[in-house]
Scaffold this motif. Structure first.
Motif, PDB file in Angstrom:
ATOM      1  N   ARG A 178       0.687  -1.362  -0.030  1.00 34.27           N
ATOM      2  CA  ARG A 178      -0.087   0.093  -0.115  1.00 34.27           C
ATOM      3  C   ARG A 178       0.673   1.370  -0.152  1.00 34.27           C
ATOM      4  O   ARG A 178       1.850   1.213   0.280  1.00 34.27           O
ATOM      5  CB  ARG A 178      -0.785   0.166   1.212  1.00 34.27           C
ATOM      6  CG  ARG A 178      -1.884  -1.010   1.329  1.00 34.27           C
ATOM      7  CD  ARG A 178      -2.614  -0.998   2.647  1.00 34.27           C
ATOM      8  NE  ARG A 178      -3.662  -2.258   2.634  1.00 34.27           N
ATOM      9  CZ  ARG A 178      -4.622  -2.383   3.528  1.00 34.27           C
ATOM     10  NH1 ARG A 178      -4.550  -1.392   4.619  1.00 34.27           N
ATOM     11  NH2 ARG A 178      -5.363  -3.276   3.455  1.00 34.27           N
ATOM     12  N   GLY A 179       0.291   2.399  -0.476  1.00 33.75           N
ATOM     13  CA  GLY A 179       0.883   3.700  -0.373  1.00 33.75           C
ATOM     14  C   GLY A 179       1.994   3.666  -1.268  1.00 33.75           C
ATOM     15  O   GLY A 179       2.074   3.139  -2.133  1.00 33.75           O
ATOM     16  N   HIS A 180       2.808   4.888  -1.115  1.00 31.80           N
ATOM     17  CA  HIS A 180       3.970   5.087  -1.883  1.00 31.80           C
ATOM     18  C   HIS A 180       5.120   4.357  -1.607  1.00 31.80           C
ATOM     19  O   HIS A 180       5.735   4.179  -2.818  1.00 31.80           O
ATOM     20  CB  HIS A 180       4.515   6.673  -1.656  1.00 31.80           C
ATOM     21  CG  HIS A 180       3.506   7.522  -1.680  1.00 31.80           C
ATOM     22  ND1 HIS A 180       2.976   8.183  -3.127  1.00 31.80           N
ATOM     23  CD2 HIS A 180       2.703   8.498  -0.942  1.00 31.80           C
ATOM     24  CE1 HIS A 180       2.130   9.198  -2.970  1.00 31.80           C
ATOM     25  NE2 HIS A 180       1.914   9.485  -1.735  1.00 31.80           N
ATOM     26  N   SER A 181       5.022   3.544  -0.666  1.00 31.73           N
ATOM     27  CA  SER A 181       6.280   2.455  -0.544  1.00 31.73           C
ATOM     28  C   SER A 181       5.903   1.320  -1.697  1.00 31.73           C
ATOM     29  O   SER A 181       7.271   0.740  -1.840  1.00 31.73           O
ATOM     30  CB  SER A 181       6.070   1.874   0.866  1.00 31.73           C
ATOM     31  OG  SER A 181       4.948   1.289   0.875  1.00 31.73           O
ATOM     32  N   ARG A 182       4.981   1.443  -2.273  1.00 33.52           N
ATOM     33  CA  ARG A 182       4.904   0.386  -3.520  1.00 33.52           C
ATOM     34  C   ARG A 182       5.950   0.724  -4.531  1.00 33.52           C
ATOM     35  O   ARG A 182       6.676  -0.106  -5.080  1.00 33.52           O
ATOM     36  CB  ARG A 182       3.506   0.281  -3.899  1.00 33.52           C
ATOM     37  CG  ARG A 182       3.354  -0.304  -5.241  1.00 33.52           C
ATOM     38  CD  ARG A 182       1.988  -0.071  -5.824  1.00 33.52           C
ATOM     39  NE  ARG A 182       1.031  -0.440  -4.943  1.00 33.52           N
ATOM     40  CZ  ARG A 182      -0.288   0.053  -5.096  1.00 33.52           C
ATOM     41  NH1 ARG A 182      -0.757   0.550  -6.301  1.00 33.52           N
ATOM     42  NH2 ARG A 182      -1.280  -0.428  -4.066  1.00 33.52           N
ATOM     43  N   TRP A 183       6.039   1.906  -4.637  1.00 32.41           N
ATOM     44  CA  TRP A 183       6.965   2.332  -5.832  1.00 32.41           C
ATOM     45  C   TRP A 183       8.388   2.274  -5.441  1.00 32.41           C
ATOM     46  O   TRP A 183       9.417   2.015  -6.157  1.00 32.41           O
ATOM     47  CB  TRP A 183       6.763   3.827  -6.613  1.00 32.41           C
ATOM     48  CG  TRP A 183       5.255   3.909  -6.888  1.00 32.41           C
ATOM     49  CD1 TRP A 183       4.358   4.617  -6.175  1.00 32.41           C
ATOM     50  CD2 TRP A 183       4.460   3.148  -7.851  1.00 32.41           C
ATOM     51  NE1 TRP A 183       2.940   4.294  -6.774  1.00 32.41           N
ATOM     52  CE2 TRP A 183       3.145   3.320  -7.724  1.00 32.41           C
ATOM     53  CE3 TRP A 183       5.014   2.366  -8.957  1.00 32.41           C
ATOM     54  CZ2 TRP A 183       2.329   3.162  -8.705  1.00 32.41           C
ATOM     55  CZ3 TRP A 183       4.063   1.736  -9.771  1.00 32.41           C
ATOM     56  CH2 TRP A 183       2.775   2.337  -9.635  1.00 32.41           C
ATOM     57  N   PHE A 184       8.550   2.577  -4.065  1.00 35.76           N
ATOM     58  CA  PHE A 184      10.154   2.475  -3.704  1.00 35.76           C
ATOM     59  C   PHE A 184      10.420   0.960  -3.509  1.00 35.76           C
ATOM     60  O   PHE A 184      11.693   0.915  -3.896  1.00 35.76           O
ATOM     61  CB  PHE A 184       9.936   3.116  -2.123  1.00 35.76           C
ATOM     62  CG  PHE A 184       9.756   4.284  -2.045  1.00 35.76           C
ATOM     63  CD1 PHE A 184       9.899   5.344  -3.081  1.00 35.76           C
ATOM     64  CD2 PHE A 184       9.346   4.951  -0.751  1.00 35.76           C
ATOM     65  CE1 PHE A 184       9.703   6.849  -2.949  1.00 35.76           C
ATOM     66  CE2 PHE A 184       9.143   6.311  -0.767  1.00 35.76           C
ATOM     67  CZ  PHE A 184       9.382   7.171  -1.979  1.00 35.76           C
ATOM     68  N   TRP A 185       9.719   0.127  -3.391  1.00 30.93           N
ATOM     69  CA  TRP A 185       9.928  -1.186  -3.426  1.00 30.93           C
ATOM     70  C   TRP A 185      10.073  -1.699  -4.685  1.00 30.93           C
ATOM     71  O   TRP A 185      11.069  -2.565  -5.188  1.00 30.93           O
ATOM     72  CB  TRP A 185       8.655  -2.101  -2.666  1.00 30.93           C
ATOM     73  CG  TRP A 185       8.904  -2.336  -1.369  1.00 30.93           C
ATOM     74  CD1 TRP A 185       8.299  -1.671  -0.489  1.00 30.93           C
ATOM     75  CD2 TRP A 185       9.619  -3.433  -0.828  1.00 30.93           C
ATOM     76  NE1 TRP A 185       8.499  -2.133   0.997  1.00 30.93           N
ATOM     77  CE2 TRP A 185       9.625  -2.992   0.836  1.00 30.93           C
ATOM     78  CE3 TRP A 185      10.562  -4.208  -0.882  1.00 30.93           C
ATOM     79  CZ2 TRP A 185      10.254  -3.751   1.663  1.00 30.93           C
ATOM     80  CZ3 TRP A 185      11.522  -5.015  -0.189  1.00 30.93           C
ATOM     81  CH2 TRP A 185      11.248  -4.739   1.137  1.00 30.93           C
TER      82      TRP A 185
ATOM     83  N   SER B  52      12.087   6.353   4.703  1.00 33.97           N
ATOM     84  CA  SER B  52      10.907   6.353   3.755  1.00 33.97           C
ATOM     85  C   SER B  52      11.180   5.512   2.538  1.00 33.97           C
ATOM     86  O   SER B  52      10.428   4.686   2.136  1.00 33.97           O
ATOM     87  CB  SER B  52      10.477   7.705   3.225  1.00 33.97           C
ATOM     88  OG  SER B  52      10.276   8.541   4.387  1.00 33.97           O
ATOM     89  N   PHE B  53      12.499   5.467   2.012  1.00 32.70           N
ATOM     90  CA  PHE B  53      12.770   4.607   0.869  1.00 32.70           C
ATOM     91  C   PHE B  53      12.817   3.275   1.231  1.00 32.70           C
ATOM     92  O   PHE B  53      12.539   2.600   0.198  1.00 32.70           O
ATOM     93  CB  PHE B  53      13.979   5.558   0.009  1.00 32.70           C
ATOM     94  CG  PHE B  53      14.627   4.605  -1.139  1.00 32.70           C
ATOM     95  CD1 PHE B  53      13.807   4.873  -2.226  1.00 32.70           C
ATOM     96  CD2 PHE B  53      15.600   3.630  -1.061  1.00 32.70           C
ATOM     97  CE1 PHE B  53      14.161   4.283  -3.443  1.00 32.70           C
ATOM     98  CE2 PHE B  53      15.792   3.069  -2.447  1.00 32.70           C
ATOM     99  CZ  PHE B  53      15.136   3.369  -3.587  1.00 32.70           C
TER     100      PHE B  53
ATOM    101  N   ASP C 102      11.504   1.981   3.559  1.00 35.24           N
ATOM    102  CA  ASP C 102      10.368   1.476   3.977  1.00 35.24           C
ATOM    103  C   ASP C 102      10.537   0.848   5.461  1.00 35.24           C
ATOM    104  O   ASP C 102       9.889  -0.103   5.886  1.00 35.24           O
ATOM    105  CB  ASP C 102       9.573   0.487   3.403  1.00 35.24           C
ATOM    106  CG  ASP C 102       7.818   0.051   3.758  1.00 35.24           C
ATOM    107  OD1 ASP C 102       7.616   1.225   4.284  1.00 35.24           O
ATOM    108  OD2 ASP C 102       7.374  -0.836   3.370  1.00 35.24           O
TER     109      ASP C 102
END
Length: 320
Positions: free
Chosen positions: A46-53, A280-281, A283
């Motif tokens: 979920r959230g912006h962490s999806r794109w970081f992952w 944040s990056f 997670d």
């Protein structure tokens, strides 16, 4: 030889075209399967962490796949030429063909393809491999090629890399490929360690492991580039000269080493300058960093009693 109507049995078995090696295809499929498996579970994040992952996993898989795949690639040093050259020993017949030389870490591939393929009532399409692994003898493979009766251009290039050749290419490329392969395996080990550390609340050590991965990858490139100090013999094939140059595997490995260097340097720099952005990056929560800095265990930090009453006093007062 009369059973062959005057044509020497140069290559009894069917010709085969040049292509990927089986180990290289297996490595590519394994890492593509890992990438596809991650893309299937990506919507569950979920959230912006999806794109970081997404960025983290794809970059990491690219680095790991490249480090392993180049071991089985034959494109570290390549060259090709279109020429009109002799085809058979003790014959004046000539053919129009493309001759290719592909040097890898453990051997060379020599390709010969006629233009057109059908000439002199034969199919001119060869892809011959000669290796110099520790458990294989290049000279024996070259002698076997002579007994098999391979075409002149293939034997001419293969002879240039024999240990007894005055060109001296065998020892230089053998040693350069050996050390490059060894350092790349070390880089792969540190790549695994860096992924494990970056998944834990220890990003600084993960960044340092990534820097070490970059160092060994770049050392492999420099080890192979050391052969440039050896004067390369002139490869004269009929009416043209073949001039090899560094191939895709060399440049992709160099780019991977630089990419690892930039990523590792970014992680170490953010650890000291922007730790919140790094959290944040990656997670990771603040609690992970607190437990790393204060020495408290995650159990104490997540304990409801700790949140309500504060940390327990573990001091002991002794009264006489």
């Amino acid at each position: 030889m009369t059973a062959w109507d005057g044509v020497l049995p140069f290559y009894p078995q069917p010709r085969h075209a040049a292509g990927f090696s089986v180990p290289l295809i297996i490595v590519i499929l394994v890492f593509l399967s890992l990438a596809a498996s991650f893309l299937l579970i990506l919507p569950g994040i979920r959230g912006h962490s999806r794109w970081f992952w997404l960025v983290r996993v794809l970059l990491s898989l690219f680095i790991g796949a490249e480090i392993v795949a180049v071991h089985f690639s034959g494109d570290w040093f390549v060259g090709g030429v279109w020429t009109n050259t002799s085809y058979k020993a003790f014959s004046t017949a000539r053919v129009q063909a493309h001759v290719g030389l592909h040097v890898g870490l453990v051997g060379i591939n020599i390709t010969l393809r006629g233009t057109p393929v059908q000439q002199l009532n034969e199919t001119i399409d060869y892809n011959e491999r000669f290796t110099w692994r520790l458990d294989e003898d290049y000279t024996k493979e070259y002698v076997a090629a002579l007994e098999k009766g391979l075409p002149d251009p293939v034997l001419y290039l293969a002879e240039k890399f024999t240990p007894s050749s005055p060109c001296g290419l065998y020892h230089q490329y053998h040693l350069a490929g050996h050390y490059a392969a060894a350092t790349l395996w070390v880089a792969f080990c540190f790549w695994i360690i860096s992924n494990a550390l970056l998944s834990m609340p220890a990003p600084l050590y993960g960044g340092l492991a990534l820097l070490i991965t970059s160092a060994f990858t770049l050392f492999a490139v420099f080890a192979f580039a050391s052969v440039s100090s050896v004067p390369l013999c002139q490869f004269r094939l009929g009416s043209a000269a073949l001039t090899p140059h560094y191939g895709p595997s060399f440049w992709v490995t160099l780019a991977t080493g630089i990419l690892s260097l930039l990523l590792g340097g970014a992680v170490v720099t953010l650890h000291y300058t922007r730790p919140s952005a790094l959290r944040s990056f990656l997670d990771q929560s603040i609690k992970d960093y607190s437990s790393q800095g204060t020495g408290n265990s995650p159990f104490i930090l997540n304990n409801p009693l700790h949140k309500q009453f504060g940390a327990p006093d573990l001091s002991i007062t002794t009264k006489l």
